[in-house]
Enzyme design. Structure first.
Site, PDB file in Angstrom:
ATOM      1  CE1 TYR A  71      -4.078   1.934   0.279  1.00 58.48           C
ATOM      2  CE2 TYR A  71      -2.636   3.415   1.513  1.00 58.48           C
ATOM      3  CZ  TYR A  71      -3.818   3.180   0.836  1.00 58.48           C
ATOM      4  OH  TYR A  71      -4.733   4.191   0.686  1.00 58.48           O
ATOM      5  CG  PHE A 123      -6.760  17.313 -24.453  1.00 61.29           C
ATOM      6  CD1 PHE A 123      -6.857  16.777 -25.729  1.00 61.29           C
ATOM      7  CD2 PHE A 123      -7.123  16.523 -23.379  1.00 61.29           C
ATOM      8  CE1 PHE A 123      -7.293  15.473 -25.922  1.00 61.29           C
ATOM      9  CE2 PHE A 123      -7.556  15.219 -23.565  1.00 61.29           C
ATOM     10  CZ  PHE A 123      -7.649  14.688 -24.844  1.00 61.29           C
ATOM     11  CB  THR A 124     -11.608  17.073 -24.233  1.00 65.58           C
ATOM     12  OG1 THR A 124     -10.703  15.974 -24.073  1.00 65.58           O
ATOM     13  CG2 THR A 124     -11.933  17.232 -25.721  1.00 65.58           C
ATOM     14  CG  ASP A 214      -0.883  17.883 -21.646  1.00 70.62           C
ATOM     15  OD1 ASP A 214      -0.192  16.848 -21.536  1.00 70.62           O
ATOM     16  OD2 ASP A 214      -2.093  17.860 -21.907  1.00 70.62           O
ATOM     17  CE  LYS A 257      -3.109  10.306 -24.483  1.00 69.27           C
ATOM     18  NZ  LYS A 257      -3.987  10.292 -23.299  1.00 69.27           N
ATOM     19  NE  ARG A 381     -11.120  14.726 -30.130  1.00 73.67           N
ATOM     20  CZ  ARG A 381     -11.042  14.315 -28.851  1.00 73.67           C
ATOM     21  NH1 ARG A 381      -9.894  13.981 -28.312  1.00 73.67           N
ATOM     22  NH2 ARG A 381     -12.115  14.250 -28.105  1.00 73.67           N
ATOM     23  CG  PHE A 448     -15.881  14.081 -26.842  1.00 75.15           C
ATOM     24  CD1 PHE A 448     -15.729  15.204 -26.048  1.00 75.15           C
ATOM     25  CD2 PHE A 448     -15.001  13.035 -26.674  1.00 75.15           C
ATOM     26  CE1 PHE A 448     -14.725  15.285 -25.095  1.00 75.15           C
ATOM     27  CE2 PHE A 448     -13.986  13.090 -25.722  1.00 75.15           C
ATOM     28  CZ  PHE A 448     -13.853  14.219 -24.931  1.00 75.15           C
TER      29      PHE A 448
HETATM   30  N1  F0G Z   1      -3.510  15.816 -22.437  1.00 74.55           N
HETATM   31  C1  F0G Z   1      -3.472  15.438 -23.714  1.00 74.55           C
HETATM   32  C2  F0G Z   1      -2.708  16.253 -24.697  1.00 74.55           C
HETATM   33  C3  F0G Z   1      -4.152  14.277 -24.121  1.00 74.55           C
HETATM   34  O1  F0G Z   1      -4.103  13.908 -25.392  1.00 74.55           O
HETATM   35  C4  F0G Z   1      -4.869  13.529 -23.149  1.00 74.55           C
HETATM   36  C5  F0G Z   1      -5.604  12.346 -23.521  1.00 74.55           C
HETATM   37  C6  F0G Z   1      -4.877  13.978 -21.830  1.00 74.55           C
HETATM   38  C7  F0G Z   1      -4.174  15.121 -21.505  1.00 74.55           C
HETATM   39  C8  F0G Z   1      -5.652  13.261 -20.755  1.00 74.55           C
HETATM   40  O2  F0G Z   1      -5.021  12.091 -20.395  1.00 74.55           O
HETATM   41  O3  F0G Z   1      -6.668  10.320 -21.050  1.00 74.55           O
HETATM   42  O4  F0G Z   1      -4.746   9.841 -19.520  1.00 74.55           O
HETATM   43  O5  F0G Z   1      -6.657  11.201 -18.743  1.00 74.55           O
HETATM   44  N2  F0G Z   1      -5.862  12.067 -24.704  1.00 74.55           N
HETATM   45  C9  F0G Z   1      -6.556  10.882 -25.197  1.00 74.55           C
HETATM   46  C10 F0G Z   1      -6.728  10.988 -26.682  1.00 74.55           C
HETATM   47  C11 F0G Z   1      -7.800  10.537 -24.469  1.00 74.55           C
HETATM   48  O6  F0G Z   1      -7.379  10.103 -27.247  1.00 74.55           O
HETATM   49  O7  F0G Z   1      -6.223  11.920 -27.279  1.00 74.55           O
HETATM   50  P1  F0G Z   1      -5.824  10.790 -19.903  1.00 74.55           P
END
Ligand code: F0G
Length: 456
Positions: A71, A123-124, A214, A257, A381, A448
């Protein structure tokens, strides 16, 4: 130019299933024309995302057996902490279950209601967390980023004029940090130059404004710096990555990634105060500060992925594959975002359907058509991803209406790439017979992922 042939061979295989057009028609209708709602077993080549879809190496899998599932104080945490310090340079590490876990914590610590947060595009999940913390998102990317045809080599760059005006307009005390993505996903996987990042650093330092990277695809960004930015060709990607991070105060990372894993993320920083606050919050939302919602084995896979991610033969092959698909499509006259980005080829849906109004969802439509044609799964997108304006309730209409063909790392072969190209051409040739969509279900947050559509 050296071939991009894969610097690895296949040891374990995962069978792919093919489907008939009739089966795909049923599947996409059941999924409400949203590729996120398809079952993966109905997908042939999955280009939805490069997130968590990577093939791990034998060394990473071997590391999974060395998971220390304590843990507290797992040995794998310390391995990861060491790797992050060595390759990214940050001495303080807070692991999280994935990138958005880190974004959440950072936003909670550094954003006060009424603040403004400049970003190089959005980014979303990043924007969602900034806004939920009471911040106002402001796009300060250069104009070229919004133009799919512009060949600017660093379309991820921050427009210093826009950033400067924002600071002047709202006051530096209302801008806790600049959020800089490397590479910029929504702009087409476009890099930011080191020169630009250094200028952002200088401009903000005099105002006491922090820089948050990021760094989700910062390795791919470093590869582009090496190959496109004058003066960096003789350096290693690892050196460039290190310098990139040195120009920030902190980074949020989705390990799914660059780090070649299937899960994981972290917040890392030079800032001891941020570290203390983040470490206190992570136990509320993610888990103890030495595991952050992950198993010990996942931390180990990340630590080993960090060593592999800067291997330049691997990167040459990874980015070469994406470029290969992009060049084939461009040669055939398909409208794509130029130049081809690091993780994906972005189809310009407005170029496919120039007459279709944006609220008939051209990119959503194109992604569904591609799946129907071949079982290739891509991602919208465009206006669906951009969501609604919090104040007016109107759709945010982004100038880019894109479909992303995203390449998982070390997963698909050149023949898979060729099938994908053929399918895009087929859809292009039939584009005049395609009708748009109407949204019939709209979730409140990050719509989305779960929105549903019907054919008009
Ligand atoms: N920042 C970027 C630039 C991303 O592309 C993503 C995720 C995140 C943050 C968030 O990270 O998914 O680990 O919580 N991108 C994915 C995509 C979902 O399909 O582009 P996460």
């Amino acid at each position: 130019r050296r071939s991009w042939a894969e610097p690895y061979k296949i040891k374990v295989v995962e069978p792919l299933k093919t489907t008939t057009r009739e089966e795909r028609r049923r599947a996409i209708e059941e999924a409400g024309f949203n590729t996120f709602l398809l079952r993966s077993e109905d997908v042939y080549i999955d280009l939805l995302t490069d997130s968590g879809t990577n093939a791990m190496s034998q060394d990473q899998w071997a590391g999974m057996m060395l998971g220390d599932e304590a843990y507290a104080g797992s040995v794998n945490f310390y391995n990861l902490e060491r790797a992050v310090a060595e390759y990214y340079g940050y001495p303080y590490l807070v692991p999280t279950h994935q990138g958005r876990g880190a974004e959440h914590i950072l936003s909670q610590v550094w954003i006060e209601p009424g603040d403004h947060v400049p970003n190089n595009m959005y980014f979303t999940t990043t924007r969602e967390h900034q806004e939920r913390a009471g911040g106002t998102f402001v796009d300060v990317i250069i104009d070229e980023a919004h133009d799919p045809k512009s060949e600017h080599p660093f379309k991820g760059n921050v427009d210093l004029g826009k950033l400067g005006s924002l600071i002047e307009e709202v006051g530096a005390e209302k801008v806790p940090y600049v959020s800089v993505a490397a590479t910029v996903n929504m702009a087409g996987g476009q890099p930011i130059s080191l020169e630009n990042l250094r200028a952002v650093r200088e401009l903000t330092r005099s105002h006491g404004i922090k820089v948050v990277l990021d760094a989700t695809r910062a390795v791919e960004n470093a590869y582009f710096v090496k190959h496109r930015e004058a003066g960096h060709e003789g350096r290693t990607v690892a050196e460039i990555l290190h310098e990139t991070c040195s120009l920030s105060d902190a980074a949020t990372v989705s390990a799914k990634k660059d780090l070649l894993t299937n899960i994981g993320g972290f917040l890392a920083t030079f800032d001891e105060e941020l570290f203390e606050e983040a470490r206190a919050l992570v136990v509320v939302y993610e888990g103890l500060h030495t595991y952050g919602g992950l198993a010990g084995r996942d931390l180990e896979a990340m630590a080993r992925g960090i060593v592999e991610m800067v291997d330049e033969d691997y990167l040459h092959s990874r980015i070469g594959q994406v470029e290969y698909v992009g060049e084939k499509l461009a040669e055939a006259g398909i409208p794509i975002v130029r130049p081809v980005g690091g993780h994906a080829v972005f189809l310009d849906a407005k170029g496919f359907f120039p007459e279709m109004p944006q609220d008939h969802f051209p990119a959503q439509t194109l992604a569904a058509e591609l799946y129907l044609d071949s079982g290739v799964r891509a991602m919208e997108r465009g206006v669906v991803s951009a969501g609604r304006n919090r104040e007016t309730g109107e759709h945010n209409y982004p100038s880019l209406e894109l479909v992303r063909l995203t390449f998982p790392r070390r997963v698909y072969t050149q023949a898979h790439c060729d099938v994908t190209v053929e399918s895009v051409l087929e859809v292009w040739n039939n584009r005049e017979n395609v009708r748009g969509l109407r949204m019939v279900h709209e979730p409140k947050h990050l719509r989305f992922f779960q929105a549903r559509f019907e054919r008009l």
